[in-house]
Scaffold this motif. Sequence first.
Motif, PDB file in Angstrom:
ATOM      1  N   ALA A   1      22.762 -17.463  -7.191  1.00 41.07           N
ATOM      2  CA  ALA A   1      22.988 -18.891  -7.406  1.00 41.07           C
ATOM      3  C   ALA A   1      23.527 -19.160  -8.810  1.00 41.07           C
ATOM      4  CB  ALA A   1      21.682 -19.656  -7.185  1.00 41.07           C
ATOM      5  N   ARG A   2      23.044 -18.413  -9.812  1.00 44.82           N
ATOM      6  CA  ARG A   2      23.525 -18.600 -11.180  1.00 44.82           C
ATOM      7  C   ARG A   2      25.020 -18.291 -11.297  1.00 44.82           C
ATOM      8  NH1 ARG A   2      18.681 -16.889 -13.186  1.00 44.82           N
ATOM      9  NH2 ARG A   2      19.358 -14.704 -13.158  1.00 44.82           N
ATOM     10  N   LEU A   3      25.440 -17.190 -10.688  1.00 40.32           N
ATOM     11  CA  LEU A   3      26.863 -16.829 -10.725  1.00 40.32           C
ATOM     12  C   LEU A   3      27.725 -17.907 -10.059  1.00 40.32           C
ATOM     13  CD1 LEU A   3      26.837 -13.011  -9.880  1.00 40.32           C
ATOM     14  CD2 LEU A   3      27.593 -14.054 -12.026  1.00 40.32           C
ATOM     15  N   LEU A   4      27.266 -18.406  -8.944  1.00 40.09           N
ATOM     16  CA  LEU A   4      28.044 -19.408  -8.222  1.00 40.09           C
ATOM     17  C   LEU A   4      28.086 -20.736  -8.975  1.00 40.09           C
ATOM     18  CD1 LEU A   4      26.769 -18.570  -4.649  1.00 40.09           C
ATOM     19  CD2 LEU A   4      29.035 -18.086  -5.587  1.00 40.09           C
ATOM     20  N   MET A   5      27.022 -21.066  -9.659  1.00 37.10           N
ATOM     21  CA  MET A   5      27.031 -22.271 -10.487  1.00 37.10           C
ATOM     22  C   MET A   5      28.020 -22.130 -11.643  1.00 37.10           C
ATOM     23  SD  MET A   5      25.084 -24.595  -9.175  1.00 37.10           S
ATOM     24  CE  MET A   5      24.744 -25.702 -10.545  1.00 37.10           C
ATOM     25  N   ASP A   6      28.150 -20.911 -12.181  1.00 37.46           N
ATOM     26  CA  ASP A   6      29.152 -20.664 -13.234  1.00 37.46           C
ATOM     27  C   ASP A   6      30.566 -20.880 -12.696  1.00 37.46           C
ATOM     28  OD1 ASP A   6      27.165 -20.067 -15.040  1.00 37.46           O
ATOM     29  OD2 ASP A   6      27.328 -17.888 -14.782  1.00 37.46           O
ATOM     30  N   VAL A   7      30.805 -20.423 -11.470  1.00 31.37           N
ATOM     31  CA  VAL A   7      32.125 -20.624 -10.861  1.00 31.37           C
ATOM     32  C   VAL A   7      32.410 -22.112 -10.685  1.00 31.37           C
ATOM     33  CG1 VAL A   7      33.509 -20.247  -8.796  1.00 31.37           C
ATOM     34  CG2 VAL A   7      32.107 -18.396  -9.695  1.00 31.37           C
TER      35      VAL A   7
ATOM     36  N   LEU B   1      29.007 -20.500  -0.104  1.00 27.10           N
ATOM     37  CA  LEU B   1      28.120 -19.369  -0.384  1.00 27.10           C
ATOM     38  C   LEU B   1      26.864 -19.835  -1.108  1.00 27.10           C
ATOM     39  CD1 LEU B   1      27.655 -16.351  -0.217  1.00 27.10           C
ATOM     40  CD2 LEU B   1      28.972 -16.077  -2.345  1.00 27.10           C
ATOM     41  N   LEU B   2      27.010 -20.801  -2.010  1.00 25.40           N
ATOM     42  CA  LEU B   2      25.836 -21.337  -2.706  1.00 25.40           C
ATOM     43  C   LEU B   2      24.878 -21.999  -1.719  1.00 25.40           C
ATOM     44  CD1 LEU B   2      24.287 -22.028  -5.290  1.00 25.40           C
ATOM     45  CD2 LEU B   2      25.728 -24.067  -5.515  1.00 25.40           C
TER      46      LEU B   2
ATOM     47  N   ILE C   1      32.182 -14.351  -7.449  1.00 29.27           N
ATOM     48  CA  ILE C   1      31.866 -14.680  -6.057  1.00 29.27           C
ATOM     49  C   ILE C   1      31.495 -13.424  -5.265  1.00 29.27           C
ATOM     50  CG2 ILE C   1      32.843 -15.583  -3.911  1.00 29.27           C
ATOM     51  CD1 ILE C   1      34.504 -17.514  -5.611  1.00 29.27           C
ATOM     52  N   GLN C   2      32.250 -12.355  -5.468  1.00 31.37           N
ATOM     53  CA  GLN C   2      31.938 -11.116  -4.746  1.00 31.37           C
ATOM     54  C   GLN C   2      30.581 -10.555  -5.185  1.00 31.37           C
ATOM     55  OE1 GLN C   2      32.443  -9.744  -2.066  1.00 31.37           O
ATOM     56  NE2 GLN C   2      34.109  -8.250  -2.212  1.00 31.37           N
ATOM     57  N   LEU C   3      30.294 -10.613  -6.468  1.00 30.30           N
ATOM     58  CA  LEU C   3      28.993 -10.132  -6.950  1.00 30.30           C
ATOM     59  C   LEU C   3      27.862 -11.006  -6.409  1.00 30.30           C
ATOM     60  CD1 LEU C   3      27.472  -8.102  -8.664  1.00 30.30           C
ATOM     61  CD2 LEU C   3      27.879  -9.560 -10.667  1.00 30.30           C
ATOM     62  N   ALA C   4      28.122 -12.325  -6.285  1.00 34.05           N
ATOM     63  CA  ALA C   4      27.110 -13.223  -5.707  1.00 34.05           C
ATOM     64  C   ALA C   4      26.828 -12.864  -4.245  1.00 34.05           C
ATOM     65  CB  ALA C   4      27.579 -14.672  -5.820  1.00 34.05           C
ATOM     66  N   ARG C   5      27.856 -12.451  -3.513  1.00 31.47           N
ATOM     67  CA  ARG C   5      27.641 -12.012  -2.121  1.00 31.47           C
ATOM     68  C   ARG C   5      26.748 -10.777  -2.076  1.00 31.47           C
ATOM     69  NH1 ARG C   5      33.438 -13.108  -1.436  1.00 31.47           N
ATOM     70  NH2 ARG C   5      33.669 -15.048  -0.223  1.00 31.47           N
ATOM     71  N   ILE C   6      26.992  -9.859  -2.992  1.00 28.36           N
ATOM     72  CA  ILE C   6      26.161  -8.641  -3.022  1.00 28.36           C
ATOM     73  C   ILE C   6      24.719  -9.003  -3.359  1.00 28.36           C
ATOM     74  CG2 ILE C   6      25.808  -6.439  -4.189  1.00 28.36           C
ATOM     75  CD1 ILE C   6      28.837  -6.354  -4.664  1.00 28.36           C
TER      76      ILE C   6
ATOM     77  N   LEU D   1      20.999 -20.773  -1.053  1.00 25.19           N
ATOM     78  CA  LEU D   1      19.854 -21.685  -1.163  1.00 25.19           C
ATOM     79  C   LEU D   1      19.067 -21.756   0.134  1.00 25.19           C
ATOM     80  CD1 LEU D   1      21.622 -24.515  -3.203  1.00 25.19           C
ATOM     81  CD2 LEU D   1      19.923 -22.888  -4.053  1.00 25.19           C
ATOM     82  N   LEU D   2      19.759 -21.686   1.279  1.00 18.50           N
ATOM     83  CA  LEU D   2      19.058 -21.669   2.561  1.00 18.50           C
ATOM     84  C   LEU D   2      18.222 -20.405   2.719  1.00 18.50           C
ATOM     85  CD1 LEU D   2      21.672 -23.059   5.118  1.00 18.50           C
ATOM     86  CD2 LEU D   2      19.511 -24.113   4.454  1.00 18.50           C
ATOM     87  N   GLU D   3      18.824 -19.276   2.347  1.00 18.06           N
ATOM     88  CA  GLU D   3      18.087 -18.009   2.439  1.00 18.06           C
ATOM     89  C   GLU D   3      16.860 -18.023   1.541  1.00 18.06           C
ATOM     90  OE1 GLU D   3      18.509 -15.400   4.364  1.00 18.06           O
ATOM     91  OE2 GLU D   3      20.282 -16.152   5.398  1.00 18.06           O
ATOM     92  N   ALA D   4      16.947 -18.729   0.436  1.00 21.08           N
ATOM     93  CA  ALA D   4      15.809 -18.849  -0.481  1.00 21.08           C
ATOM     94  C   ALA D   4      14.839 -19.955  -0.059  1.00 21.08           C
ATOM     95  CB  ALA D   4      16.317 -19.114  -1.894  1.00 21.08           C
ATOM     96  N   HIS D   5      15.137 -20.636   1.071  1.00 27.34           N
ATOM     97  CA  HIS D   5      14.317 -21.737   1.588  1.00 27.34           C
ATOM     98  C   HIS D   5      14.277 -22.926   0.632  1.00 27.34           C
ATOM     99  CE1 HIS D   5      11.919 -18.962   4.541  1.00 27.34           C
ATOM    100  NE2 HIS D   5      13.231 -18.951   4.747  1.00 27.34           N
ATOM    101  N   HIS D   6      15.352 -23.103  -0.117  1.00 21.96           N
ATOM    102  CA  HIS D   6      15.496 -24.298  -0.957  1.00 21.96           C
ATOM    103  C   HIS D   6      16.292 -25.314  -0.138  1.00 21.96           C
ATOM    104  CE1 HIS D   6      13.737 -21.964  -4.036  1.00 21.96           C
ATOM    105  NE2 HIS D   6      14.836 -21.347  -4.458  1.00 21.96           N
TER     106      HIS D   6
END
Length: 358
Positions: free
Chosen positions: A174-180, A193-194, A158-163, A198-203
């Motif tokens: 998104a891949r890391l968060l899906m693993d969690v 966070l996911l 989760i922390q790495l996904a934030r970075i 996704l919002l930041e990526a405009h998904h």
Amino acid sequence: MHAEMDIYHGHCSTGGGRRPGSRRRSRSASHRRSRRHRASRSRSSRRTAGILLWSALSLVTAGYITFLGLTAWRHPTPKRDTPPVAADVGLSAGSRHGEARAIEALVTNIQSLVERHGEAQKALDMASALINDNQLGSAAARLEALLASGMRFNPIRIQLARIYLLQKRFDESARLLMDVLATQPDTDAARLLLARVLLEAHHWKPALTVTKWILAKDPYNSEAHDLAACAYIGMKQPGWAIPHLRKLVTLLRDDPDVSGRLAEAYMMLEEYDEAVAILSDLLQENSRDASLYYRLAVCLLHTGQEQRAAEVLARASERFGRSFVASWIHSREFAAVRDHPLFRKLVEEPAGNNPPRP
């Protein structure tokens, strides 16, 4: 005179007394014989009944014993082999020894897990310090090394996904968060966070799916309502964003920005009366926000209230200066009223004559 009947011998006599010179016949002997006869018959009946009762009980008992004997003969009970006492003792000792070794191994594994968790927590604290120092690359490298070494704790992911989100590496985040979420789907921090990634990526649609997932469990999650409203606004569907924004206004009463976003959503829907009501209240609470003057004036123009719009701009001119307000009047939103005397007056007068208030 009354007749007397001798109930034993059938003689009848008249008169209440005995004639003189006559002799009464004795009844004692015949009476005793009758009583003995009746008693003998009663004893004979009781003896016969007792004999019959005992005979019946004997027959029932004999039948039951015969039934048990036949049952035992037809269905014999298998004999159980009794293991030697020495073998039992050996087996019990071996079982206890194996259980002791299993417990020792479990304690060792738990101690190792605690140590690794402590190392991971230290690494997370170091990564947080690096993030605060804006050293995102160093923080990511530390956490990536931990994951590569097999220390696959979800807080590290989760922390790495934030970075990665800060670095705009949206797919990796998104891949890391899906693993969690594959192992711990109820982790709210990972789901929120996911949705943000996704919002930041405009998904928009995947982000909206995640926010609905969160709100299904926690309908009062303000962050999820915020993200859902952003997703609908991104999809150009402000009508669907308004219920989430109104919920946010209820949940975050002390945040005026939420009410401002609600007013903007009404403006997108061209429901200017609703926007005017919200912006007027906000302006009374915060007269230092220049954007409130501008948006309120625009909404008033759309509702045909040019006089009120000009008054709002005049108040803005007094606070921020005429040159500041003149730039608004020259914008596209005020093109239709730019030549109106009220607005032309605001533009033509020099800005130096009305210095802004401190």
